[in-house]
Design a protein around this motif. Structure first.
Motif, PDB file in Angstrom:
ATOM      1  N   GLN A  93       0.777  -1.298  -0.050  1.00 13.44           N
ATOM      2  CA  GLN A  93       0.153  -0.103   0.018  1.00 13.44           C
ATOM      3  C   GLN A  93       1.042   1.332   0.039  1.00 13.44           C
ATOM      4  N   VAL A  94       0.277   2.148  -0.882  1.00 14.14           N
ATOM      5  CA  VAL A  94       1.322   3.330  -0.870  1.00 14.14           C
ATOM      6  C   VAL A  94       1.199   4.233   0.528  1.00 14.14           C
ATOM      7  N   LYS A  95       2.379   4.496   1.072  1.00 10.02           N
ATOM      8  CA  LYS A  95       2.434   5.375   2.410  1.00 10.02           C
ATOM      9  C   LYS A  95       2.964   6.885   1.892  1.00 10.02           C
ATOM     10  N   LEU A  96       2.558   7.665   2.659  1.00 10.58           N
ATOM     11  CA  LEU A  96       2.763   9.039   2.924  1.00 10.58           C
ATOM     12  C   LEU A  96       3.672   9.625   3.883  1.00 10.58           C
ATOM     13  N   VAL A  97       4.820   9.960   3.696  1.00 13.54           N
ATOM     14  CA  VAL A  97       5.876  10.527   4.486  1.00 13.54           C
ATOM     15  C   VAL A  97       5.758  12.144   4.564  1.00 13.54           C
ATOM     16  N   GLU A  98       5.600  12.773   5.605  1.00 18.02           N
ATOM     17  CA  GLU A  98       5.761  14.159   5.511  1.00 18.02           C
ATOM     18  C   GLU A  98       7.115  14.525   6.179  1.00 18.02           C
ATOM     19  N   SER A  99       7.535  15.842   5.937  1.00 19.04           N
ATOM     20  CA  SER A  99       8.737  16.171   6.535  1.00 19.04           C
ATOM     21  C   SER A  99       8.857  17.885   6.518  1.00 19.04           C
ATOM     22  N   GLY A 100       9.520  18.480   7.215  1.00 16.47           N
ATOM     23  CA  GLY A 100       9.620  20.104   7.074  1.00 16.47           C
ATOM     24  C   GLY A 100       8.886  20.760   8.274  1.00 16.47           C
ATOM     25  N   GLY A 101       8.261  19.974   9.136  1.00 16.68           N
ATOM     26  CA  GLY A 101       7.671  20.781  10.367  1.00 16.68           C
ATOM     27  C   GLY A 101       8.785  21.137  11.059  1.00 16.68           C
ATOM     28  N   GLY A 102       8.321  22.268  12.232  1.00 14.60           N
ATOM     29  CA  GLY A 102       9.199  22.841  12.987  1.00 14.60           C
ATOM     30  C   GLY A 102       8.713  24.038  14.094  1.00 14.60           C
ATOM     31  N   LEU A 103       9.506  24.723  14.458  1.00 12.25           N
ATOM     32  CA  LEU A 103       9.283  25.848  15.330  1.00 12.25           C
ATOM     33  C   LEU A 103       9.853  27.206  14.511  1.00 12.25           C
ATOM     34  N   VAL A 104       8.729  28.187  14.277  1.00 13.81           N
ATOM     35  CA  VAL A 104       9.281  29.347  13.616  1.00 13.81           C
ATOM     36  C   VAL A 104       8.665  30.583  14.115  1.00 13.81           C
ATOM     37  N   GLN A 105       8.911  31.633  14.217  1.00 11.08           N
ATOM     38  CA  GLN A 105       8.384  32.925  14.668  1.00 11.08           C
ATOM     39  C   GLN A 105       7.367  33.405  13.548  1.00 11.08           C
ATOM     40  N   ALA A 106       6.345  34.129  14.225  1.00 13.65           N
ATOM     41  CA  ALA A 106       5.375  34.693  13.306  1.00 13.65           C
ATOM     42  C   ALA A 106       6.043  35.531  12.311  1.00 13.65           C
ATOM     43  N   GLY A 107       5.453  35.281  11.182  1.00 12.58           N
ATOM     44  CA  GLY A 107       5.966  35.998  10.018  1.00 12.58           C
ATOM     45  C   GLY A 107       7.189  35.333   9.076  1.00 12.58           C
TER      46      GLY A 107
ATOM     47  N   ASN B  73       8.650  25.103   4.647  1.00 14.23           N
ATOM     48  CA  ASN B  73       8.257  24.320   3.652  1.00 14.23           C
ATOM     49  C   ASN B  73       8.072  23.130   4.198  1.00 14.23           C
ATOM     50  N   LEU B  74       6.781  22.284   3.882  1.00 13.93           N
ATOM     51  CA  LEU B  74       6.347  20.914   4.256  1.00 13.93           C
ATOM     52  C   LEU B  74       6.496  20.372   2.760  1.00 13.93           C
ATOM     53  N   SER B  75       6.885  18.916   3.085  1.00  8.43           N
ATOM     54  CA  SER B  75       7.256  17.871   1.911  1.00  8.43           C
ATOM     55  C   SER B  75       6.299  16.686   2.312  1.00  8.43           C
ATOM     56  N   CYS B  76       5.963  15.944   1.233  1.00  6.62           N
ATOM     57  CA  CYS B  76       5.255  14.717   1.395  1.00  6.62           C
ATOM     58  C   CYS B  76       5.446  13.971   0.292  1.00  6.62           C
ATOM     59  N   ALA B  77       6.185  12.916   0.490  1.00  4.79           N
ATOM     60  CA  ALA B  77       6.645  11.894  -0.529  1.00  4.79           C
ATOM     61  C   ALA B  77       5.666  10.643  -0.409  1.00  4.79           C
ATOM     62  N   ALA B  78       5.322   9.895  -1.548  1.00  3.64           N
ATOM     63  CA  ALA B  78       4.430   9.174  -1.746  1.00  3.64           C
ATOM     64  C   ALA B  78       5.618   7.881  -1.850  1.00  3.64           C
TER      65      ALA B  78
ATOM     66  N   TYR C  91      -1.020  17.250   7.963  1.00  2.38           N
ATOM     67  CA  TYR C  91      -1.318  15.899   7.431  1.00  2.38           C
ATOM     68  C   TYR C  91      -1.316  16.121   5.918  1.00  2.38           C
ATOM     69  N   CYS C  92      -0.510  15.258   5.237  1.00  2.00           N
ATOM     70  CA  CYS C  92      -0.501  14.975   3.890  1.00  2.00           C
ATOM     71  C   CYS C  92      -1.582  13.928   3.607  1.00  2.00           C
ATOM     72  N   THR C  93      -2.265  14.230   2.511  1.00  2.00           N
ATOM     73  CA  THR C  93      -3.304  12.927   2.207  1.00  2.00           C
ATOM     74  C   THR C  93      -3.300  13.024   0.758  1.00  2.00           C
ATOM     75  N   ALA C  94      -3.904  11.835   0.253  1.00  2.00           N
ATOM     76  CA  ALA C  94      -3.983  11.535  -1.141  1.00  2.00           C
ATOM     77  C   ALA C  94      -5.452  10.848  -1.456  1.00  2.00           C
ATOM     78  N   SER C  95      -6.048  11.058  -2.453  1.00  2.00           N
ATOM     79  CA  SER C  95      -6.912  10.190  -2.907  1.00  2.00           C
ATOM     80  C   SER C  95      -6.815   9.373  -4.068  1.00  2.00           C
ATOM     81  N   LEU C  96      -7.166   8.212  -4.179  1.00  8.16           N
ATOM     82  CA  LEU C  96      -7.154   7.148  -4.795  1.00  8.16           C
ATOM     83  C   LEU C  96      -8.320   7.052  -5.858  1.00  8.16           C
ATOM     84  N   SER C  97      -9.179   7.737  -5.853  1.00 14.86           N
ATOM     85  CA  SER C  97     -10.355   7.788  -6.787  1.00 14.86           C
ATOM     86  C   SER C  97     -10.630   9.390  -7.070  1.00 14.86           C
ATOM     87  N   PRO C  98     -11.401   9.521  -8.226  1.00 13.23           N
ATOM     88  CA  PRO C  98     -11.981  10.917  -8.432  1.00 13.23           C
ATOM     89  C   PRO C  98     -12.775  11.355  -7.175  1.00 13.23           C
ATOM     90  N   ILE C  99     -12.464  12.762  -6.903  1.00 11.89           N
ATOM     91  CA  ILE C  99     -13.311  13.443  -5.866  1.00 11.89           C
ATOM     92  C   ILE C  99     -13.983  14.715  -6.318  1.00 11.89           C
TER      93      ILE C  99
END
Length: 125
Positions: free
Chosen positions: A1-15, A19-24, A95-103
């Motif tokens: 089954q396809v898995k989704l893996v996110e990266s790029g979160g963290g702590l940042v000041q306002a303003g 960049n978030l990335s999601c790899a299938a 959260y990264c997400t993906a559809s496997l059928s038309p939505i």
């Protein structure tokens, strides 16, 4: 089954920006939309942005328009979320997400079949 893996979160000041990335984990010809939702503490998961994998058409929630940009890299099987001018209210698990059928409605949570584990974004004031 396809898995989704996110990266790029963290702590940042306002303003600031993040960049978030999601790899299938594997290519799937059934991938129709990919996108991002977020969930703040004590709140329901909400739509942020999505992209139609075939056409490249993008969708945004009002709070993300003009600040966030979603894009796809078909060669890397990856979807990116560039977030600028971040505000404390953007603090959430994304959260990264993906559809496997038309939505029909990319902003609806139940349209999506696959979800990543989430990456935390904290914006300090």
């Amino acid at each position: 089954q396809v898995k989704l893996v996110e990266s790029g979160g963290g702590l940042v000041q306002a303003g600031g920006s993040l960049n978030l990335s999601c790899a299938a984990s594997e290519r799937s010809n059934r991938k129709y939309h990919m996108g991002w939702f977020r969930q703040a503490p004590g709140k329901e998961r909400e739509f942020v942005a999505a992209v139609n994998w075939s056409t490249g058409r993008t969708y945004y929630t009002d709070s993300a328009k003009d600040r966030f940009t979603i894009s796809k890299d078909s060669a890397k099987n990856t979807v990116l979320l560039q977030m600028n001018s971040l505000k404390p209210e953007d603090t959430a698990v994304y959260y990264c997400t993906a559809s496997l059928s038309p939505i029909r409605e990319p902003a609806l949570l139940h349209e999506y079949a696959l979800w990543g584990q989430g990456t935390k974004v904290t914006v300090s004031s």
